[in-house]
Scaffold this motif. Structure first.
Motif, PDB file in Angstrom:
ATOM      1  N   GLN A   1     -24.209  68.512 -32.749  1.00 19.64           N
ATOM      2  CA  GLN A   1     -24.173  69.339 -33.952  1.00 19.64           C
ATOM      3  C   GLN A   1     -24.075  68.482 -35.212  1.00 19.64           C
ATOM      4  O   GLN A   1     -24.711  68.767 -36.224  1.00 19.64           O
ATOM      5  N   LEU A   2     -23.286  67.417 -35.161  1.00 20.69           N
ATOM      6  CA  LEU A   2     -23.200  66.500 -36.297  1.00 20.69           C
ATOM      7  C   LEU A   2     -24.568  65.882 -36.593  1.00 20.69           C
ATOM      8  O   LEU A   2     -24.951  65.716 -37.755  1.00 20.69           O
ATOM      9  N   ASP A   3     -25.292  65.569 -35.529  1.00 19.94           N
ATOM     10  CA  ASP A   3     -26.578  64.893 -35.682  1.00 19.94           C
ATOM     11  C   ASP A   3     -27.639  65.781 -36.331  1.00 19.94           C
ATOM     12  O   ASP A   3     -28.610  65.278 -36.900  1.00 19.94           O
ATOM     13  N   ARG A   4     -27.441  67.082 -36.248  1.00 21.33           N
ATOM     14  CA  ARG A   4     -28.429  68.010 -36.816  1.00 21.33           C
ATOM     15  C   ARG A   4     -28.168  68.334 -38.287  1.00 21.33           C
ATOM     16  O   ARG A   4     -28.995  68.973 -38.941  1.00 21.33           O
ATOM     17  N   ILE A   5     -27.021  67.922 -38.824  1.00 21.42           N
ATOM     18  CA  ILE A   5     -26.647  68.311 -40.186  1.00 21.42           C
ATOM     19  C   ILE A   5     -27.552  67.675 -41.229  1.00 21.42           C
ATOM     20  O   ILE A   5     -27.957  68.317 -42.202  1.00 21.42           O
ATOM     21  N   GLY A   6     -27.858  66.402 -41.072  1.00 20.15           N
ATOM     22  CA  GLY A   6     -28.663  65.712 -42.081  1.00 20.15           C
ATOM     23  C   GLY A   6     -27.841  64.878 -43.037  1.00 20.15           C
ATOM     24  O   GLY A   6     -28.215  64.701 -44.207  1.00 20.15           O
ATOM     25  N   PHE A   7     -26.720  64.342 -42.551  1.00 18.71           N
ATOM     26  CA  PHE A   7     -25.897  63.451 -43.383  1.00 18.71           C
ATOM     27  C   PHE A   7     -26.682  62.189 -43.737  1.00 18.71           C
ATOM     28  O   PHE A   7     -27.528  61.724 -42.974  1.00 18.71           O
ATOM     29  N   HIS A   8     -26.353  61.611 -44.880  1.00 15.78           N
ATOM     30  CA  HIS A   8     -26.906  60.294 -45.216  1.00 15.78           C
ATOM     31  C   HIS A   8     -26.502  59.289 -44.144  1.00 15.78           C
ATOM     32  O   HIS A   8     -27.302  58.438 -43.724  1.00 15.78           O
ATOM     33  N   SER A   9     -25.229  59.374 -43.710  1.00 14.65           N
ATOM     34  CA  SER A   9     -24.718  58.523 -42.632  1.00 14.65           C
ATOM     35  C   SER A   9     -23.399  59.105 -42.150  1.00 14.65           C
ATOM     36  O   SER A   9     -22.798  59.971 -42.794  1.00 14.65           O
ATOM     37  N   LEU A  10     -22.963  58.604 -41.004  1.00 11.38           N
ATOM     38  CA  LEU A  10     -21.654  58.934 -40.462  1.00 11.38           C
ATOM     39  C   LEU A  10     -20.871  57.638 -40.310  1.00 11.38           C
ATOM     40  O   LEU A  10     -21.317  56.724 -39.603  1.00 11.38           O
ATOM     41  N   GLU A  11     -19.736  57.550 -40.983  1.00 10.92           N
ATOM     42  CA  GLU A  11     -18.886  56.381 -40.790  1.00 10.92           C
ATOM     43  C   GLU A  11     -18.132  56.583 -39.476  1.00 10.92           C
ATOM     44  O   GLU A  11     -17.352  57.524 -39.339  1.00 10.92           O
ATOM     45  N   ALA A  12     -18.380  55.693 -38.524  1.00 13.53           N
ATOM     46  CA  ALA A  12     -17.858  55.928 -37.182  1.00 13.53           C
ATOM     47  C   ALA A  12     -17.188  54.711 -36.567  1.00 13.53           C
ATOM     48  O   ALA A  12     -16.702  54.800 -35.428  1.00 13.53           O
ATOM     49  N   TRP A  13     -17.151  53.596 -37.264  1.00  9.83           N
ATOM     50  CA  TRP A  13     -16.648  52.359 -36.658  1.00  9.83           C
ATOM     51  C   TRP A  13     -16.042  51.491 -37.730  1.00  9.83           C
ATOM     52  O   TRP A  13     -16.197  51.747 -38.929  1.00  9.83           O
ATOM     53  N   GLY A  14     -15.332  50.468 -37.332  1.00  5.58           N
ATOM     54  CA  GLY A  14     -14.734  49.542 -38.282  1.00  5.58           C
ATOM     55  C   GLY A  14     -13.359  49.975 -38.726  1.00  5.58           C
ATOM     56  O   GLY A  14     -12.738  50.869 -38.136  1.00  5.58           O
ATOM     57  N   GLY A  15     -12.869  49.337 -39.781  1.00  8.25           N
ATOM     58  CA  GLY A  15     -11.514  49.638 -40.218  1.00  8.25           C
ATOM     59  C   GLY A  15     -10.526  49.344 -39.103  1.00  8.25           C
ATOM     60  O   GLY A  15     -10.589  48.309 -38.441  1.00  8.25           O
ATOM     61  N   ALA A  16      -9.628  50.280 -38.860  1.00  7.05           N
ATOM     62  CA  ALA A  16      -8.605  50.105 -37.825  1.00  7.05           C
ATOM     63  C   ALA A  16      -9.043  50.627 -36.465  1.00  7.05           C
ATOM     64  O   ALA A  16      -8.285  50.526 -35.502  1.00  7.05           O
ATOM     65  N   THR A  17     -10.260  51.171 -36.361  1.00  5.08           N
ATOM     66  CA  THR A  17     -10.658  51.792 -35.087  1.00  5.08           C
ATOM     67  C   THR A  17     -10.738  50.772 -33.960  1.00  5.08           C
ATOM     68  O   THR A  17     -10.376  51.069 -32.826  1.00  5.08           O
ATOM     69  N   PHE A  18     -11.210  49.579 -34.238  1.00  4.52           N
ATOM     70  CA  PHE A  18     -11.343  48.551 -33.211  1.00  4.52           C
ATOM     71  C   PHE A  18      -9.970  48.199 -32.646  1.00  4.52           C
ATOM     72  O   PHE A  18      -9.759  48.163 -31.431  1.00  4.52           O
ATOM     73  N   ASP A  19      -9.030  47.944 -33.550  1.00  3.99           N
ATOM     74  CA  ASP A  19      -7.659  47.608 -33.155  1.00  3.99           C
ATOM     75  C   ASP A  19      -7.035  48.743 -32.353  1.00  3.99           C
ATOM     76  O   ASP A  19      -6.448  48.527 -31.281  1.00  3.99           O
ATOM     77  N   ALA A  20      -7.150  49.969 -32.848  1.00  2.07           N
ATOM     78  CA  ALA A  20      -6.529  51.111 -32.171  1.00  2.07           C
ATOM     79  C   ALA A  20      -7.123  51.329 -30.783  1.00  2.07           C
ATOM     80  O   ALA A  20      -6.407  51.706 -29.846  1.00  2.07           O
ATOM     81  N   CYS A  21      -8.424  51.104 -30.641  1.00  2.00           N
ATOM     82  CA  CYS A  21      -9.065  51.297 -29.337  1.00  2.00           C
ATOM     83  C   CYS A  21      -8.445  50.403 -28.277  1.00  2.00           C
ATOM     84  O   CYS A  21      -8.107  50.868 -27.180  1.00  2.00           O
ATOM     85  N   ILE A  22      -8.295  49.113 -28.580  1.00  2.00           N
ATOM     86  CA  ILE A  22      -7.792  48.206 -27.547  1.00  2.00           C
ATOM     87  C   ILE A  22      -6.275  48.206 -27.454  1.00  2.00           C
ATOM     88  O   ILE A  22      -5.710  47.975 -26.387  1.00  2.00           O
ATOM     89  N   ARG A  23      -5.595  48.515 -28.559  1.00  3.95           N
ATOM     90  CA  ARG A  23      -4.131  48.447 -28.566  1.00  3.95           C
ATOM     91  C   ARG A  23      -3.500  49.715 -28.000  1.00  3.95           C
ATOM     92  O   ARG A  23      -2.516  49.647 -27.252  1.00  3.95           O
ATOM     93  N   PHE A  24      -4.050  50.883 -28.345  1.00  3.93           N
ATOM     94  CA  PHE A  24      -3.414  52.148 -27.985  1.00  3.93           C
ATOM     95  C   PHE A  24      -4.251  53.008 -27.037  1.00  3.93           C
ATOM     96  O   PHE A  24      -3.739  53.548 -26.063  1.00  3.93           O
ATOM     97  N   LEU A  25      -5.522  53.153 -27.353  1.00  5.63           N
ATOM     98  CA  LEU A  25      -6.359  54.090 -26.595  1.00  5.63           C
ATOM     99  C   LEU A  25      -6.878  53.483 -25.302  1.00  5.63           C
ATOM    100  O   LEU A  25      -7.327  54.212 -24.413  1.00  5.63           O
ATOM    101  N   LYS A  26      -6.857  52.158 -25.215  1.00  5.17           N
ATOM    102  CA  LYS A  26      -7.381  51.428 -24.056  1.00  5.17           C
ATOM    103  C   LYS A  26      -8.837  51.793 -23.801  1.00  5.17           C
ATOM    104  O   LYS A  26      -9.267  52.000 -22.665  1.00  5.17           O
ATOM    105  N   GLU A  27      -9.582  51.855 -24.886  1.00  8.55           N
ATOM    106  CA  GLU A  27     -11.022  52.065 -24.834  1.00  8.55           C
ATOM    107  C   GLU A  27     -11.709  50.798 -25.311  1.00  8.55           C
ATOM    108  O   GLU A  27     -11.203  50.115 -26.211  1.00  8.55           O
TER     109      GLU A  27
END
Length: 611
Positions: free
Chosen positions: A34-60
């Motif tokens: 559904q997000l992909d059909r909206i027509g956003f200029h872009s979706l910010e989905a990575w970077g910032g603290a997400t990398f750290d949180a993935c390996i530190r807390f989410l174990k992803e």
């Protein structure tokens, strides 16, 4: 061109601002079509603290998240936030690491790299911008907006021109603290539109309640790219709501052309998802105009509150907010954005808790004062510099010019644990946490932190509930235990919400049973523990202590060693910053009570030195 284009931030900055970056990939993927059909200029989905949180807390695996999101969003450009020469970590990396990371990220699906430097030192952006262009992606140069006696619109315009000359294909105004006012926004955007021939993007947090007005003034001044978050993850320290801005612009010459009803359906999905993460909700999610005076970003405020709560020092919160601008002035007015926000914030906390300014100074402050992060925006307090680093050399070159290539060494160090170049980069960015993640993955022992922590055990295995209703005097109240503070003799503060409102209660134990610190809130387990087994409180002149809780990352001495007063004996990590803990007296190390990787709490005798 009058149409306004929207970048939605829900998948990165939205949940980073409001639920501590804890949104799991599995809760993103179902709504991606559904997000992909909206027509956003872009979706910010990575970077910032997400990398750290993935390996530190989410174990992803954050790389796997990127690949899965790109597969689920084939029609929408993915955008990431990159800290220039810092990448996603907290130090500067060698140029070969920066180039390798950017190349891999682009291959993984990142189309737009928003590149910033915490010091606004353009020298630290050049390699990342070049690498982005070489990878065939869009390089967006970024101005970290702040206010101080040394920051002017003229400087920001000059910075924008420099970044365009380096190859930046657009310019973003990144207002991480929500300091922009409508008039300041109009003035800065007007100046930038006249100065550079590339699109201007506005990224402004809603902390002060002015985000929508700032967006409108920016649009009127010629900005055609704004950034918002879906209403389920908007407001407070996050951003203006996507749906609201689409509705506001509908029917005007700036109409986004986006489907409001479709956006509302997606917002409803995330509203339900957010309920699962109630444990990570920040208490600081409303409008806070104090940011206009203390200049502290909302994410930094919630982090400081958690740190102070962990050590039963929430009563010092206002004092820390007063101290932060003073430390910032001492350090030459750096913008408060990662990693400088952590550098300034941690030092301010230490100053307040120690009862003496700069009694202890973090390693990062020392590195900062020696120029390891780049040029300071303004002059540094010479007294503080002298106290921290003495006559040590201060770099006047680009810091990374002093860093030799690292990739070959990193490959050798991580060895067989790395199954790909992406794994090597994970280790490069976060050596301790990254290596632990890769080892647990190899052992099949990756276990994410629980969304709903297990109940702590009390007498004979009887569970201690963390969420319950209490009825007395005919009234019923919903109680949720959110954490516990440091022990006070025979009692411990517990932090709870009562019908959603945060409260502190003091729990006095009347027998020989105690709850493990934080067990109810962070799922560390609980059970019988005699008071005599608790860590000994520091009471002797030779006891080594810390003013704030953290993790021991190195023990510099062994039992039997002779040490001098002031000599570093431990290295502690707190709030992602390192600090050396000195010996309080000269003498012989009689006992080492902690080891690498162990938690350290205030007032505990971490080492014992006999004079």
């Amino acid at each position: 061109m009058s149409r306004v284009h929207i970048t939605d931030l829900t998948l990165r900055d939205g949940h980073q601002s409001l639920i501590a970056t804890r949104l799991h990939t599995e809760d993103m993927l179902p709504i991606c079509p559904q997000l992909d059909r909206i027509g956003f200029h872009s979706l910010e989905a990575w970077g910032g603290a997400t990398f750290d949180a993935c390996i530190r807390f989410l174990k992803e695996d954050p790389w796997e998240r990127l690949h899965r999101l790109k597969a689920a969003l084939p029609n929408t450009p993915l955008q990431m936030l990159l800290r220039g020469q810092n990448l996603l970590g907290y130090r500067h990396y060698a140029d070969d690491v920066v180039r390798a990371f950017v190349q891999r990220s682009a291959e993984g699906g990142i189309a737009i790299f928003r590149i910033f430097d915490a010091m606004n030192d353009t020298r630290n952006l050049r390699v990342a911008i070049e690498a982005t262009r070489e990878a065939g992606a869009h390089a967006q140069g970024t101005i970290c907006y702040t206010t101080s006696p040394v920051h002017t619109s003229r400087q920001f315009v000059a910075m924008a021109r420099e970044m365009v000359e380096m190859g930046a294909q657009s310019i973003a105004i990144k207002d991480m603290a929500g300091l922009l006012t409508p008039s300041a926004t109009r003035g800065l955007v007007t100046d930038l539109v006249e100065a550079v021939d590339v699109p201007i993007h506005l990224h402004v947090h809603a902390t002060s309640g002015l985000a929508e007005l700032c967006h409108w003034q920016a649009i009127e001044a010629g900005c055609r790219h704004i950034e918002t978050a879906l209403s389920a993850f908007a407001g407070g320290t996050s951003h203006a709501p996507t749906e609201s801005m689409v509705a506001a612009l509908k029917g005007t010459r700036f109409d986004t052309g986006l489907d409001l009803e479709a956006l509302q359906e997606i917002g409803d999905y995330f509203r339900e998802v957010r309920k699962k993460y109630a444990r990570f909700e920040s208490a600081y999610t409303g409008v806070d105009t104090k940011v206009q005076t203390n200049q502290v970003p909302g994410g930094m405020i919630s982090n400081l509150a958690n740190q102070l709560r962990d050590q039963d020092a929430l009563d010092k919160f206002d004092a820390v907010l007063v101290e932060i601008p003073k430390v910032r002035e001492d350090l030459g007015y750096p913008p408060l954005v990662t990693p400088t926000s952590q550098i300034v914030g941690t030092q301010a906390v230490m100053n307040v808790l120690a009862g003496e300014r700069y009694k202890a100074i973090t390693n990062e402050v020392k590195h900062y004062l020696m120029g390891h992060y780049g040029r300071t925006p303004g002059p540094v307090n010479p007294i503080i510099r002298g106290k921290a680093v003495g006559n040590a050399e201060v770099l006047d070159c680009r810091p990374a010019d002093r860093i030799p290539d690292e990739m070959e060494r990193l490959r050798d160090e991580i060895g067989a644990l790395a199954g790909s170049e992406e794994d090597v980069l994970t280790y490069a960015l976060f050596p301790e946490v990254g290596k632990q993640f890769l080892q647990q993955r190899a052992d099949g022992t990756l276990v994410p932190e629980p969304l709903n922590p297990p109940q702590a055990a009390l007498h004979d295995g009887c569970p201690a509930p963390v969420e319950f209703n209490v009825t007395f005097h005919g009234e019923t109240y919903h109680i949720q235990v959110t954490g516990s503070g440091h022990r006070r003799e025979d009692s411990r503060p517990l932090y709870v919400t009562v019908d959603g409102l945060p409260e502190e209660v003091l729990l006095e134990t009347l027998d020989e049973i105690d709850i493990m610190p934080g067990a109810a809130a962070i799922g560390e387990g609980g059970g019988k523990r005699s008071r005599k087994e608790a860590p000994r409180r520091a009471t002797r002149p030779g006891d080594v202590t810390t003013s704030m809780p953290g993790t021991v990352i190195d023990v510099l001495v062994a039992e039997g060693d002779t040490v001098e007063a002031g000599q570093p004996v431990l290295v502690l990590e707190a709030m992602k910053m390192e600090s050396e803990i000195p010996a309080p007296i000269s003498g012989t190390v009689k006992k080492v009570n902690v080891s690498k990787g162990q938690a350290a709490n205030p007032d505990d005798a971490l080492l014992e030195i006999e004079g």
